[in-house]
Scaffold this motif. Structure first.
Motif, PDB file in Angstrom:
ATOM      1  N   ILE A  21      -2.345  10.313   6.643  1.00 26.48           N
ATOM      2  CA  ILE A  21      -3.150  11.159   7.524  1.00 26.48           C
ATOM      3  C   ILE A  21      -3.453  10.330   8.759  1.00 26.48           C
ATOM      4  CG2 ILE A  21      -5.322  12.417   7.754  1.00 26.48           C
ATOM      5  CD1 ILE A  21      -5.344  12.479   4.610  1.00 26.48           C
ATOM      6  N   VAL A  22      -3.051  10.812   9.921  1.00 25.24           N
ATOM      7  CA  VAL A  22      -3.090   9.987  11.133  1.00 25.24           C
ATOM      8  C   VAL A  22      -4.112  10.506  12.130  1.00 25.24           C
ATOM      9  CG1 VAL A  22      -1.754   9.069  13.068  1.00 25.24           C
ATOM     10  CG2 VAL A  22      -0.663   9.357  10.827  1.00 25.24           C
ATOM     11  N   ALA A  23      -5.014   9.615  12.528  1.00 30.70           N
ATOM     12  CA  ALA A  23      -5.947   9.873  13.615  1.00 30.70           C
ATOM     13  C   ALA A  23      -5.406   9.156  14.850  1.00 30.70           C
ATOM     14  CB  ALA A  23      -7.344   9.351  13.278  1.00 30.70           C
ATOM     15  N   MET A  62       0.836  -1.192   0.000  1.00 29.83           N
ATOM     16  CA  MET A  62       0.000   0.000   0.000  1.00 29.83           C
ATOM     17  C   MET A  62       0.878   1.251   0.000  1.00 29.83           C
ATOM     18  SD  MET A  62      -2.660   1.363   2.978  1.00 29.83           S
ATOM     19  CE  MET A  62      -3.601  -0.155   3.022  1.00 29.83           C
ATOM     20  N   ASN A  63       0.555   2.158  -0.906  1.00 24.07           N
ATOM     21  CA  ASN A  63       1.191   3.469  -0.879  1.00 24.07           C
ATOM     22  C   ASN A  63       0.474   4.298   0.178  1.00 24.07           C
ATOM     23  OD1 ASN A  63       2.055   6.092  -1.298  1.00 24.07           O
ATOM     24  ND2 ASN A  63       1.987   5.959  -3.527  1.00 24.07           N
ATOM     25  N   LEU A  64       1.180   4.729   1.201  1.00 20.46           N
ATOM     26  CA  LEU A  64       0.555   5.366   2.350  1.00 20.46           C
ATOM     27  C   LEU A  64       0.239   6.846   2.146  1.00 20.46           C
ATOM     28  CD1 LEU A  64       2.687   3.642   5.124  1.00 20.46           C
ATOM     29  CD2 LEU A  64       0.264   3.265   4.659  1.00 20.46           C
ATOM     30  N   THR A  65       0.710   7.429   1.077  1.00 22.07           N
ATOM     31  CA  THR A  65       0.473   8.852   0.833  1.00 22.07           C
ATOM     32  C   THR A  65      -1.030   9.145   0.756  1.00 22.07           C
ATOM     33  OG1 THR A  65       2.552   9.076  -0.381  1.00 22.07           O
ATOM     34  CG2 THR A  65       0.911  10.802  -0.683  1.00 22.07           C
ATOM     35  N   GLY A  66      -1.501  10.015   1.634  1.00 25.17           N
ATOM     36  CA  GLY A  66      -2.905  10.399   1.630  1.00 25.17           C
ATOM     37  C   GLY A  66      -3.852   9.394   2.251  1.00 25.17           C
ATOM     38  N   LYS A  67      -3.341   8.256   2.718  1.00 24.73           N
ATOM     39  CA  LYS A  67      -4.194   7.233   3.320  1.00 24.73           C
ATOM     40  C   LYS A  67      -4.471   7.591   4.775  1.00 24.73           C
ATOM     41  CE  LYS A  67      -4.491   4.870  -0.397  1.00 24.73           C
ATOM     42  NZ  LYS A  67      -3.793   3.627  -0.686  1.00 24.73           N
ATOM     43  N   ILE A  68      -5.662   7.255   5.243  1.00 26.90           N
ATOM     44  CA  ILE A  68      -6.075   7.569   6.609  1.00 26.90           C
ATOM     45  C   ILE A  68      -5.778   6.379   7.512  1.00 26.90           C
ATOM     46  CG2 ILE A  68      -8.006   8.167   8.109  1.00 26.90           C
ATOM     47  CD1 ILE A  68      -9.292   9.539   5.681  1.00 26.90           C
ATOM     48  N   ALA A  69      -5.033   6.640   8.574  1.00 27.30           N
ATOM     49  CA  ALA A  69      -4.640   5.594   9.518  1.00 27.30           C
ATOM     50  C   ALA A  69      -5.124   5.956  10.917  1.00 27.30           C
ATOM     51  CB  ALA A  69      -3.125   5.417   9.528  1.00 27.30           C
ATOM     52  N   ILE A  70      -5.792   5.019  11.566  1.00 24.07           N
ATOM     53  CA  ILE A  70      -6.186   5.159  12.971  1.00 24.07           C
ATOM     54  C   ILE A  70      -5.160   4.415  13.808  1.00 24.07           C
ATOM     55  CG2 ILE A  70      -7.904   4.544  14.716  1.00 24.07           C
ATOM     56  CD1 ILE A  70     -10.038   4.810  12.511  1.00 24.07           C
ATOM     57  N   LEU A  71      -4.678   5.075  14.846  1.00 24.59           N
ATOM     58  CA  LEU A  71      -3.624   4.521  15.687  1.00 24.59           C
ATOM     59  C   LEU A  71      -4.012   4.694  17.153  1.00 24.59           C
ATOM     60  CD1 LEU A  71      -0.701   3.525  16.241  1.00 24.59           C
ATOM     61  CD2 LEU A  71       0.058   5.865  15.808  1.00 24.59           C
ATOM     62  N   THR A  72      -4.159   3.598  17.885  1.00 19.89           N
ATOM     63  CA  THR A  72      -4.538   3.679  19.295  1.00 19.89           C
ATOM     64  C   THR A  72      -3.292   3.667  20.183  1.00 19.89           C
ATOM     65  OG1 THR A  72      -4.736   1.291  19.746  1.00 19.89           O
ATOM     66  CG2 THR A  72      -6.640   2.396  18.737  1.00 19.89           C
ATOM     67  N   GLY A  73      -3.443   4.218  21.381  1.00 17.58           N
ATOM     68  CA  GLY A  73      -2.300   4.291  22.291  1.00 17.58           C
ATOM     69  C   GLY A  73      -1.202   5.148  21.718  1.00 17.58           C
ATOM     70  N   VAL A  74      -1.581   6.350  21.263  1.00 18.67           N
ATOM     71  CA  VAL A  74      -0.675   7.173  20.455  1.00 18.67           C
ATOM     72  C   VAL A  74       0.257   8.039  21.291  1.00 18.67           C
ATOM     73  CG1 VAL A  74      -2.258   9.141  20.280  1.00 18.67           C
ATOM     74  CG2 VAL A  74      -0.659   8.678  18.407  1.00 18.67           C
ATOM     75  N   SER A  75       0.047   8.140  22.588  1.00 21.10           N
ATOM     76  CA  SER A  75       0.747   9.167  23.369  1.00 21.10           C
ATOM     77  C   SER A  75       2.225   8.877  23.596  1.00 21.10           C
ATOM     78  CB  SER A  75       0.060   9.372  24.719  1.00 21.10           C
ATOM     79  OG  SER A  75       0.114   8.190  25.502  1.00 21.10           O
ATOM     80  N   LYS A  76       2.621   7.598  23.672  1.00 23.66           N
ATOM     81  CA  LYS A  76       3.998   7.269  24.030  1.00 23.66           C
ATOM     82  C   LYS A  76       4.498   6.057  23.242  1.00 23.66           C
ATOM     83  CE  LYS A  76       3.324   8.691  28.884  1.00 23.66           C
ATOM     84  NZ  LYS A  76       3.335   8.220  30.298  1.00 23.66           N
ATOM     85  N   GLY A  77       5.785   5.785  23.416  1.00 22.34           N
ATOM     86  CA  GLY A  77       6.383   4.528  22.989  1.00 22.34           C
ATOM     87  C   GLY A  77       6.141   4.166  21.535  1.00 22.34           C
TER      88      GLY A  77
END
Length: 232
Positions: A31-33, A1-16
């Motif tokens: 694009i990161v949520a 997958m080409n990640l340019t412009g793709k929307i990604a949801i990421l949990t536990g984003v604050s650290k590590g």
């Protein structure tokens, strides 16, 4: 997958690992949520938006999902289920509340988030779900029975899910990191993060590698361990 412009949801984003993965995704043009109970300090980027969300609460997950699509776009291409915690202790003296807390976060949260994104991923016939398990999801560890149980559950869920959705154009990859320099060890007596461990960036870079695989195959299980237990 080409990640340019793709929307990604990421949990536990604050650290590590979560923070490092957010930065790696942004570097690839995604694009990161970021979903979490607290926002990552100092992470300012035009393609990053934080959504307060406790993954243990299915209603909160649904609200974060609706808000993400409204703010960033309807299509969801990537979900990284990274939120998790570990609490150590012998089984016969272990707190039942701590046991439930780990399952609510590490297992139920993963399920709630995955359940939320799957209908859209199936509709668009494209998506990649990354689940962060642990070496503890492959072998038992003394005084870590509860944590191991949750991470074995992540493993079983991931291996079942990929077979369920592979014909919908959706990839599922489960990661099993060994010792990594994160705040995970703050609550584990007798072990401290040190330079012989892997860095969060090592995990993040490998997540990117998995996401960028061609459409015709995917990496199902990725086990990562430090090269040496000793500094050189």
């Amino acid at each position: 997958m080409n990640l340019t412009g793709k929307i990604a949801i990421l949990t536990g984003v604050s650290k590590g690992i979560g923070r490092a993965t957010a930065e790696a995704l942004l570097a690839k043009g995604a694009i990161v949520a970021g979903w979490g109970r607290s926002a990552p300090e100092g992470l300012q980027h035009e393609r990053f938006q934080f959504f307060e969300c406790d993954v243990r609460d299915e209603v909160a997950v649904q609200e974060a999902y609706v808000n993400t699509r409204r703010e960033l776009g309807a299509e969801i291409h990537v979900l990284v289920n990274n939120a998790g915690l570990g609490i150590s202790g012998e089984v016969d003296g272990f707190s039942s509340d701590d046991w439930k807390l780990m399952f609510d976060t590490n297992v139920h949260g993963m399920f709630f988030c995955t359940k939320a994104v799957l209908p859209q991923m199936k509709q668009q016939q494209e998506g990649h779900i990354i689940n962060i398990s642990s070496i503890a999801g492959t072998t038992g560890i003394e005084k870590m029975a509860g944590y191991c149980a949750t991470k074995f559950a992540v493993r079983g869920f991931s291996q079942s899910l990929y077979k369920e959705v592979r014909n919908d154009g959706i990839k599922v990859t489960c990661f099993y990191p060994g010792s990594t320099q994160t705040n995970f060890f703050d609550d584990i007596p007798g072990t401290e993060a040190n330079d012989s461990m892997m860095r969060p960036e090592d995990i993040a870079d490998t997540i990117i590698y998995a996401l960028e695989t061609p459409f015709n195959f995917h990496l199902v299980d990725i086990e990562m361990r430090p090269c040496s237990r000793k500094n050189k």
